[in-house]
Design an enzyme around this catalytic site. Structure first.
Site, PDB file in Angstrom:
ATOM      1  N   THR A 128       0.859  -1.179   0.000  1.00 40.02           N
ATOM      2  CA  THR A 128       0.000   0.000   0.000  1.00 40.02           C
ATOM      3  C   THR A 128       0.892   1.224   0.000  1.00 40.02           C
ATOM      4  OG1 THR A 128      -1.712  -1.173   1.220  1.00 40.02           O
ATOM      5  CG2 THR A 128      -1.802   1.233   1.267  1.00 40.02           C
TER       6      THR A 128
ATOM      7  N   LYS B 164      -6.590   1.366  -3.964  1.00 38.80           N
ATOM      8  CA  LYS B 164      -6.278   0.747  -2.667  1.00 38.80           C
ATOM      9  C   LYS B 164      -6.427   1.758  -1.537  1.00 38.80           C
ATOM     10  CE  LYS B 164      -4.514  -1.738   0.651  1.00 38.80           C
ATOM     11  NZ  LYS B 164      -5.416  -2.621   1.418  1.00 38.80           N
TER      12      LYS B 164
ATOM     13  N   LYS C 190      -0.168   5.599   8.827  1.00 33.98           N
ATOM     14  CA  LYS C 190       0.622   5.754   7.601  1.00 33.98           C
ATOM     15  C   LYS C 190      -0.292   5.745   6.377  1.00 33.98           C
ATOM     16  CE  LYS C 190       1.554   2.571   5.235  1.00 33.98           C
ATOM     17  NZ  LYS C 190       1.734   1.348   4.452  1.00 33.98           N
TER      18      LYS C 190
END
Lengths: 296, 296, 296, 296
Positions: free
Chosen positions: A97, A173, A242
């Site tokens: 990701t 994503k 994150k």
């Protein structure tokens, strides 16, 4: 003769994916920051490498699934990065990701190296990875996507093509992870409202995930929110933060004000600020965040 | 001999519900502010009444499904309200989306009148009502819930009992409407982010509603958000705002700060402020709200 | 003999600051991306340079006041950057609104070059700069601050020392710009609430800026918000957004969730998203943003 | 002969206001829920009354300054309310922080009673009330405002006329309280950002309240936020929340979405939710709220 693949990243998702590739008949050249993780794999079917470059040597495909953009940049372009090991024409399938911008930068690095890059991030928790039930999003040049099809099909239940732009799949994503965060916030607020109004929050949660919201995210995450059960940790709050930051970066890049993205970002940042980044799940950032403000 | 029911409120949900009751063999004494709406029903199976009191006369059960707490208060306790018509022991089944506080007040009014009250709000759009697929939430004294079971079963696919407190089911209904609003905001932000990042927003929406979010809300509402298709109006923004305000009232009553509730509230209030309360759908409040801020 | 200073950045603030330095007896070696801006200065007291390096050659002090971190990095460390021109021991006074991280990076670059760096960002609009009324925040090693005192005193009405850490003053500047944004949002909401409630928004604004909020920010900015008067542009929305983004970056860096910072950020990002980044003032991002949502 | 005034409400503001009226030569007929509070006043200059009606009997002017709309409704229209005691033509000066809708309702009640009503809410903390430094906002019919001038001038440093609509001054008061809340949030975020970035939060606060924000609100409230000093309590969080809720009600009434109003509302509601409504100051709701989320 068995086919070899370079495989980098033995985290919660990487391990079951590696096992599936082995079971599908691939021999893996593995690299991981802490090599001890490789003990979970069948030692006869893997070669442990002490640099990314070695894991990438002599194979047609290198898969990476690591936790951060900066780590991936180092694994690709660092001194012993995969660019130093890959053969001309070999393909790097990047399943982490990461931001679309990171994908674009890596694709450029590969182009200068005569190697290829494919963004192929995945949706699914570790159990889904183990069951080959991942959803895999891809984007990039058609011929590159084609080269990756065989391997990707052995890892998930579907490979969805989001077009030719390098980083498109990365945006999908991140958008999906944001939608999960939004659902976590919505459930935390709704179930806490029910609780503070005298209802049984688990009954309310069950009702919604059996009916209007009868889908994996509300069912799987909702039961933790409803029960205020945030252990064991499946995905650290720090990693959730994150991702939230990448979502916000993507919004900034696209010139897109988005108050719910900001709200989700701040929930996860608060968990990190409170020192819970590494010792709590990202679900807790929402569940506990809402509960604490509500005094329950 | 056929059984009679008082039925008040012939809106988008009321009409199909009334039809189903007729089909199940009930004769309806109907009242509606604009009586013309009653033309949609089989005239032989209904008696049109010009006051709520008359609709409530001589029946065991009166059903109300109207749009606002204030309207319902008037229908119950107004000069020609149902309290003036109901027989001792008769039951008022209140299926509107109203606050728990309104339910509690109405239950008190009924108690003083020797009549009974049951909160029984529903989830489902008009098509679901027509197909007897509503989800019906109930709360209140056990014996009251028992009396209502037969009629309620003929209107929906499930009747869920949320306990003995009068207004519990109303809180569940409002919590659910909030969860829908939250999903609308999440989808609007996610799909607009995808669009502004160069992706096809409908493809992205389809992916999510086929996989992680494969459930009615994301599927049914998501396709409108994805296509930016907000006509015809199924549920006016003004009514959506009324619900958002009830959710916020409930949160205030429960002493529960909730930033996403506030965000949803403000989206719907903005639609009303812009003059779109009666000429746009509540989905548009989210879809257009996000698009306009994002300049697309 | 007159003293020379390198001066880089002839924007809205740079021009009046340069004039004041000239008036105080300095000869300026000026550099600006578009050299035409230098026409506003007394040609006998300046030397126009075509690279930052030349502007930095042979002087003890180089002042930079430019619009973005990236531009400043290029001016310092680019091919013809000031590092290439500065004499050993010379001092770079950096007066732009930049992040603390940029200051730290630049200070390192200077250290490797045997030159010195001082963060000295300023508060004040162009009129204040012209009147030597800027407030100048400094941070860094004591001896470096001391070297800069004389020049800085000729530019503002006060030089405030925020300690020895390189980037401290940059954080103060960003915190202050955030406080201005917050005041703009507060005034826009309060005055629009007054307007929509039937009051005269300018009278309300005057009352508050004469009493509880009798201070420069509420007085100077408040009159524009109150009158919905956003032209001429004093500070572009795009630059305001850049600052909001730096504030958010600073919050992320400090691990600090901050919902009002996010709100301000999104207001300015919305102005940019709507295509108003270069043709509207940052005040308008708040004033118009609130008005548009409120339908007035 | 000394003039008599009815005076109802001996809270933090009421006491110093009553003292000033006495000092100006008025005899007060006082009523307060807890009569013990009247001990703070010169007993020779007051008559203690055990109902609002008695306090209102035989005087031209009745002043009320109480904490909640519901309390005021009771004091005016309750069984022993002032309407029952006031002489025809007498004037009720309503100085509490209440909604415009409450003012409109009370004005109607007075009209039916042949008595008069004036909204005259005030800005100022108890010290300001003691020093006759309140700012008094008025709105209503010109002749009513005229009748109140003399008394009001003896209580504050300025009486500002916001027009003829009954509740205009109430909106101004609420808008001002919102602006204070917004400033509290802004300072809490800015000073905590400074703190978490390694700066001295009090130095930063002092800088801003000496320069850009050199005005009473930032100076007086800012020092508490900066020092994280929230005791003794000057204004309870619960009352602050009550005001925030009135602001939000006003925004709903005016059809005005306002994200910063919502944010302020939620900060105060969170303090109440955490059980701090009566044992902490409203400043703490912002100061501690921000600090806790930031983990400091």
């Amino acid at each position: 003769m068995e086919k070899k693949i370079g495989f980098i990243g033995l985290g919660n998702l990487g391990i079951p994916m590696a096992k599936n590739l082995i079971e599908s008949g691939f021999h893996l050249q593995v690299y991981n920051r802490t090599l001890k993780k490789a003990e979970a794999l069948d030692q006869e079917k893997i070669t442990i490498c002490n640099t990314p470059a070695r894991a990438a040597t002599g194979v047609d495909i290198v898969i990476t699934i690591v936790s951060e953009d900066a780590v991936l940049h180092e694994i690709v372009s660092g001194d012993d990065g995969i660019l130093a090991g890959m053969s001309p024409g070999a393909l790097h399938i990047s399943m982490s990701t990461i931001s679309a911008q990171t994908s674009e930068q890596l694709a450029q690095n590969h182009a200068q190296n005569n190697t290829q890059y494919l963004a192929a991030p995945v949706f699914g928790r570790p159990e889904a990875a183990a069951a080959r039930k991942l959803w895999i999003c891809v984007s990039g040049p058609p011929e590159v996507k084609k080269s990756a099809t065989g391997v990707l099909n052995s890892l998930g239940q579907g490979v969805i093509d989001f077009g030719d732009a390098i980083g498109g799949a990365n945006v999908v994503k991140l958008a999906g992870n944001f939608m999960i965060m939004a659902a976590l916030e919505a459930m935390a607020e709704a179930y806490t409202l029910a609780e503070k109004s005298g209802l049984d929050r688990e009954q309310v949660a069950n009702f919604f995930s059996d009916t209007l919201f009868a889908c994996p995210i509300y069912q799987n995450y909702g039961k933790f929110i409803a029960a205020k059960q945030y252990q064991p940790i499946a995905f650290k709050a720090r990693l959730g933060y994150k991702d939230a930051r990448l979502v916000l970066d993507t919004a900034q890049h696209a010139k897109m004000p988005a108050p719910l993205i900001s709200l989700a970002h701040n929930r996860l940042l608060a968990a990190v600020a409170k020192g819970r980044g590494d010792n709590s799940d990202w679900i807790a950032a929402f569940g506990e965040g809402v509960s604490e403000e509500a005094g329950v």
